[in-house]
Motif scaffolding. Structure first.
Motif, PDB file in Angstrom:
ATOM      1  N   MET A  84      -9.625   9.050  -2.601  1.00 15.98           N
ATOM      2  CA  MET A  84     -10.083  10.281  -1.958  1.00 15.98           C
ATOM      3  C   MET A  84      -9.914  10.135  -0.465  1.00 15.98           C
ATOM      4  O   MET A  84     -10.283   9.134   0.106  1.00 15.98           O
ATOM      5  CB  MET A  84     -11.544  10.516  -2.306  1.00 15.98           C
ATOM      6  N   ARG A  85      -9.361  11.120   0.146  1.00 16.43           N
ATOM      7  CA  ARG A  85      -9.035  11.061   1.555  1.00 16.43           C
ATOM      8  C   ARG A  85     -10.271  11.245   2.410  1.00 16.43           C
ATOM      9  O   ARG A  85     -11.086  12.104   2.183  1.00 16.43           O
ATOM     10  CB  ARG A  85      -8.028  12.177   1.832  1.00 16.43           C
ATOM     11  N   ASN A  86     -10.408  10.413   3.464  1.00 10.65           N
ATOM     12  CA  ASN A  86     -11.497  10.578   4.408  1.00 10.65           C
ATOM     13  C   ASN A  86     -11.231  11.784   5.294  1.00 10.65           C
ATOM     14  O   ASN A  86     -10.105  12.066   5.660  1.00 10.65           O
ATOM     15  CB  ASN A  86     -11.627   9.340   5.315  1.00 10.65           C
ATOM     16  N   GLY A  87     -12.280  12.491   5.706  1.00  9.39           N
ATOM     17  CA  GLY A  87     -12.109  13.596   6.634  1.00  9.39           C
ATOM     18  C   GLY A  87     -11.777  13.098   8.020  1.00  9.39           C
ATOM     19  O   GLY A  87     -12.087  11.990   8.384  1.00  9.39           O
ATOM     20  N   LEU A  88     -11.166  13.944   8.808  1.00  5.86           N
ATOM     21  CA  LEU A  88     -10.859  13.575  10.185  1.00  5.86           C
ATOM     22  C   LEU A  88     -12.155  13.552  10.975  1.00  5.86           C
ATOM     23  O   LEU A  88     -12.810  14.566  11.108  1.00  5.86           O
ATOM     24  CB  LEU A  88      -9.915  14.601  10.823  1.00  5.86           C
ATOM     25  N   ARG A  89     -12.486  12.369  11.525  1.00  5.20           N
ATOM     26  CA  ARG A  89     -13.723  12.270  12.274  1.00  5.20           C
ATOM     27  C   ARG A  89     -13.423  12.482  13.747  1.00  5.20           C
ATOM     28  O   ARG A  89     -13.494  11.561  14.544  1.00  5.20           O
ATOM     29  CB  ARG A  89     -14.347  10.900  12.067  1.00  5.20           C
ATOM     30  N   THR A 107       0.331   5.851   2.974  1.00  4.35           N
ATOM     31  CA  THR A 107      -0.884   5.408   2.294  1.00  4.35           C
ATOM     32  C   THR A 107      -2.063   5.343   3.259  1.00  4.35           C
ATOM     33  O   THR A 107      -3.175   5.794   2.947  1.00  4.35           O
ATOM     34  CB  THR A 107      -0.658   4.030   1.647  1.00  4.35           C
ATOM     35  N   SER A 108      -1.842   4.786   4.448  1.00  8.96           N
ATOM     36  CA  SER A 108      -2.923   4.656   5.420  1.00  8.96           C
ATOM     37  C   SER A 108      -3.437   6.009   5.881  1.00  8.96           C
ATOM     38  O   SER A 108      -4.652   6.211   6.041  1.00  8.96           O
ATOM     39  CB  SER A 108      -2.452   3.842   6.632  1.00  8.96           C
ATOM     40  N   PHE A 109      -2.525   6.950   6.094  1.00 12.87           N
ATOM     41  CA  PHE A 109      -2.961   8.277   6.531  1.00 12.87           C
ATOM     42  C   PHE A 109      -3.821   8.942   5.466  1.00 12.87           C
ATOM     43  O   PHE A 109      -4.752   9.695   5.776  1.00 12.87           O
ATOM     44  CB  PHE A 109      -1.753   9.150   6.872  1.00 12.87           C
ATOM     45  N   GLY A 113      -4.766   5.683  14.120  1.00  7.43           N
ATOM     46  CA  GLY A 113      -4.701   6.355  15.412  1.00  7.43           C
ATOM     47  C   GLY A 113      -3.742   7.521  15.317  1.00  7.43           C
ATOM     48  O   GLY A 113      -2.533   7.351  15.288  1.00  7.43           O
ATOM     49  N   PHE A 114      -4.270   8.724  15.297  1.00  7.37           N
ATOM     50  CA  PHE A 114      -3.511   9.925  14.934  1.00  7.37           C
ATOM     51  C   PHE A 114      -2.896  10.612  16.137  1.00  7.37           C
ATOM     52  O   PHE A 114      -3.548  10.826  17.164  1.00  7.37           O
ATOM     53  CB  PHE A 114      -4.433  10.910  14.219  1.00  7.37           C
ATOM     54  N   LEU A 115      -1.619  11.009  15.997  1.00  8.06           N
ATOM     55  CA  LEU A 115      -0.992  11.984  16.867  1.00  8.06           C
ATOM     56  C   LEU A 115       0.079  12.697  16.074  1.00  8.06           C
ATOM     57  O   LEU A 115       0.554  12.194  15.053  1.00  8.06           O
ATOM     58  CB  LEU A 115      -0.380  11.342  18.110  1.00  8.06           C
ATOM     59  N   ALA A 116       0.460  13.861  16.529  1.00 10.50           N
ATOM     60  CA  ALA A 116       1.512  14.629  15.859  1.00 10.50           C
ATOM     61  C   ALA A 116       2.290  15.421  16.889  1.00 10.50           C
ATOM     62  O   ALA A 116       1.707  16.018  17.800  1.00 10.50           O
ATOM     63  CB  ALA A 116       0.913  15.578  14.820  1.00 10.50           C
ATOM     64  N   ASP A 117       3.610  15.402  16.763  1.00 13.37           N
ATOM     65  CA  ASP A 117       4.457  16.299  17.547  1.00 13.37           C
ATOM     66  C   ASP A 117       4.460  17.661  16.859  1.00 13.37           C
ATOM     67  O   ASP A 117       4.457  17.751  15.622  1.00 13.37           O
ATOM     68  CB  ASP A 117       5.880  15.753  17.605  1.00 13.37           C
ATOM     69  N   THR A 155      -9.734   6.014   8.009  1.00 10.32           N
ATOM     70  CA  THR A 155     -10.474   6.911   8.895  1.00 10.32           C
ATOM     71  C   THR A 155      -9.540   7.323  10.028  1.00 10.32           C
ATOM     72  O   THR A 155      -8.969   6.475  10.711  1.00 10.32           O
ATOM     73  CB  THR A 155     -11.712   6.208   9.477  1.00 10.32           C
ATOM     74  N   ILE A 156      -9.372   8.610  10.228  1.00 10.23           N
ATOM     75  CA  ILE A 156      -8.446   9.122  11.222  1.00 10.23           C
ATOM     76  C   ILE A 156      -9.172   9.255  12.555  1.00 10.23           C
ATOM     77  O   ILE A 156     -10.239   9.869  12.637  1.00 10.23           O
ATOM     78  CB  ILE A 156      -7.882  10.488  10.804  1.00 10.23           C
ATOM     79  N   VAL A 157      -8.595   8.660  13.596  1.00  9.02           N
ATOM     80  CA  VAL A 157      -9.158   8.783  14.943  1.00  9.02           C
ATOM     81  C   VAL A 157      -8.068   9.316  15.877  1.00  9.02           C
ATOM     82  O   VAL A 157      -6.893   8.988  15.720  1.00  9.02           O
ATOM     83  CB  VAL A 157      -9.724   7.448  15.462  1.00  9.02           C
ATOM     84  N   PRO A 158      -8.427  10.140  16.850  1.00 11.31           N
ATOM     85  CA  PRO A 158      -7.424  10.805  17.683  1.00 11.31           C
ATOM     86  C   PRO A 158      -6.905   9.896  18.801  1.00 11.31           C
ATOM     87  O   PRO A 158      -7.668   9.179  19.451  1.00 11.31           O
ATOM     88  CB  PRO A 158      -8.179  11.999  18.258  1.00 11.31           C
ATOM     89  N   SER A 159      -5.624   9.963  19.054  1.00 10.78           N
ATOM     90  CA  SER A 159      -5.024   9.193  20.131  1.00 10.78           C
ATOM     91  C   SER A 159      -5.339   9.827  21.480  1.00 10.78           C
ATOM     92  O   SER A 159      -5.164  11.029  21.671  1.00 10.78           O
ATOM     93  CB  SER A 159      -3.502   9.128  19.949  1.00 10.78           C
ATOM     94  N   LEU A 160      -5.767   8.997  22.422  1.00  7.99           N
ATOM     95  CA  LEU A 160      -5.947   9.443  23.805  1.00  7.99           C
ATOM     96  C   LEU A 160      -4.612   9.621  24.501  1.00  7.99           C
ATOM     97  O   LEU A 160      -4.344  10.649  25.121  1.00  7.99           O
ATOM     98  CB  LEU A 160      -6.794   8.411  24.570  1.00  7.99           C
ATOM     99  N   ALA A 161      -3.747   8.607  24.406  1.00  3.39           N
ATOM    100  CA  ALA A 161      -2.503   8.595  25.173  1.00  3.39           C
ATOM    101  C   ALA A 161      -1.540   9.687  24.751  1.00  3.39           C
ATOM    102  O   ALA A 161      -0.632  10.037  25.514  1.00  3.39           O
ATOM    103  CB  ALA A 161      -1.825   7.233  25.044  1.00  3.39           C
TER     104      ALA A 161
END
Length: 428
Positions: free
Chosen positions: A1-6, A376-378, A315-319, A382-388
């Motif tokens: 089960m996927r964790n929610g974006l915190r 798999t990791s995504f 550590g999440f980011l998306a173009d 636990t998804i955390v947002p990238s600062l950079a």
């Protein structure tokens, strides 16, 4: 089960600084035939994908665009520069001069806030239904992209920021296990000491944005996901002892880095690992495409693992791509966005770039060993947002943190001043 974006309110920031001037104008003025139906024409696509694996990914996407929308002509508005800093500077003057490109690349998350507040980009929520992506993007990703019930960009990929890339031969020379992944930063410090004793560079970095990328991963490792997220919603105190300890870890990591770092961009820092001049490099997973482009084989020529202390965090980011207000060829923009959203476009693009599709219906077998682990990791971490990379804070906050980091790593401020500068940056 996927964790929610915190990510809480961390992904809705304010302000942006972006400024300068750019390539121009005439990009397909007769984009419709008056009925609303597409009539072809030029489509200027503004990105910072100008070289290496990033350019290869763009080329793959352009190829699919040509197949899906042959009536349109792709016009490359790419501007080189690490993490898009030069492109963002050039973009804002064009937007302020009412001369937008037909679409521009932006990091999903807080980076979009300023464009939204300035009414410079259109709501494209209807395209999510039209192009059938509502059911194939994870709901928590859609939640992340939604601002006051509207969506302003289409993601082309998902990247992970908190990865270490290593050269096994350099590790063996230092008497280390090349398959080791290190549970904590303290464990990693021991390995870095061993490499330093050989005369090789333990940890390669480049100009300031890569140092901020390193900083965010240290904050993740030291604070954990919840407290790290709290840095962006105000629930974690930047002047707390816990943050002080994290900054001490960052300072120690910087002591292992190459002295020419400020004159390099990320490909050169990654190349030091490829060439056996450095043992480790912390970089987003666009680095895997650079290794593969150089005919390097995972497990033999390079290894990878999450930054010590961040295993279980992504550590999440998306173009993503936008529809600017006043675009000369809005139908061409929508055609480009359709390709970006399509399974064919996301597969071709991400195979070349090293990232993973935002679509859940992509076949993992179409991707590399590393990319399969990222998929798999995504799904599981636990998804955390990238600062950079635009997910955690506004551009104004990022710029202030980058300035403070540059002062600190160049010796112009001490740790206490650095911490005070970071607290001031995030209080703005």
């Amino acid at each position: 089960m996927r964790n929610g974006l915190r990510v809480a309110g961390a992904l809705v920031g304010t302000a942006a600084l972006l400024a300068l001037a750019a390539c121009s104008g005439d990009s397909g003025s007769d984009s419709t035939d008056g009925s609303g139906d597409a009539a072809g024409g030029d489509v200027e696509v503004f990105t910072w994908w100008a070289a290496g694996s990033e350019k290869a990914g763009l080329d793959a996407l352009v190829s699919v665009f040509g197949e899906q929308h042959p009536d349109y002509t792709f016009v490359n508005g790419a501007v080189a520069g690490g993490a898009g800093s030069a492109a963002k500077d050039l973009l804002q003057t064009r937007l302020q001069a009412n001369d937008p490109p037909d679409t521009f690349q932006a990091h999903a998350g807080a980076e979009l806030t300023d464009y939204i507040d300035a009414a410079q980009i259109e709501d494209i929520s209807d395209l999510y239904d039209e192009f059938g992506v509502t059911d194939v993007f994870p709901q928590d990703l859609i939640d992340l992209l939604t601002v006051d019930g509207q969506i302003y960009s289409m993601p082309s990929n998902i990247h992970r920021s908190n990865m270490v890339w290593a050269n096994p031969a350099v590790l063996i020379e230092a008497g280390l296990d090349p398959a080791a992944t290190y549970a904590t930063l303290d464990d990693w410090f021991t390995a870095l000491d061993a490499v330093q004793a050989t005369g090789k560079t333990p940890l390669s970095v480049a100009q300031t944005w890569t140092q901020v990328n390193l900083l965010e991963t240290v904050l993740m490792a030291a604070l954990g996901a919840d407290a790290y997220n709290g840095l962006w919603d105000g629930s974690t105190d930047w002047e707390s002892p816990e943050v002080t300890a994290a900054l001490e870890d960052f300072q120690k990591l910087m002591s292992y880095t190459n002295t020419d770092r400020d004159g390099l961009d990320w490909p050169e820092a990654t190349q030091l690992v490829m060439d056996g001049e450095a043992a480790f490099n912390v970089m987003g997973d666009w680095a895997v495409a650079a290794f593969e482009e150089a005919d390097k084989t995972a497990g033999t020529d390079f290894t990878y693992f999450p930054v010590p202390g961040t295993d279980g965090m992504f550590g999440f980011l998306a173009d993503s791509f936008t529809l600017p207000v006043g675009a000369k060829n809005p139908d061409g923009t929508k055609a480009w966005i359709e390709t970006v959203a399509s399974l064919e476009g996301q597969t071709a693009f991400n195979q070349a770039k090293g990232s993973i599709p935002a679509r859940t219906d992509a076949d993992p077998a179409d991707f590399s060993e590393y990319q399969q682990t990222a998929i798999t990791s995504f799904a599981d971490d636990t998804i955390v947002p990238s600062l950079a990379h635009g997910a955690a804070a506004s551009v104004a906050v990022l710029n202030a943190i980058s300035d403070a980091t540059s002062k600190f790593t160049s010796g112009a401020s001490d740790l206490a001043q650095y911490q005070a500068d970071l607290a001031a940056a995030t209080a703005e």
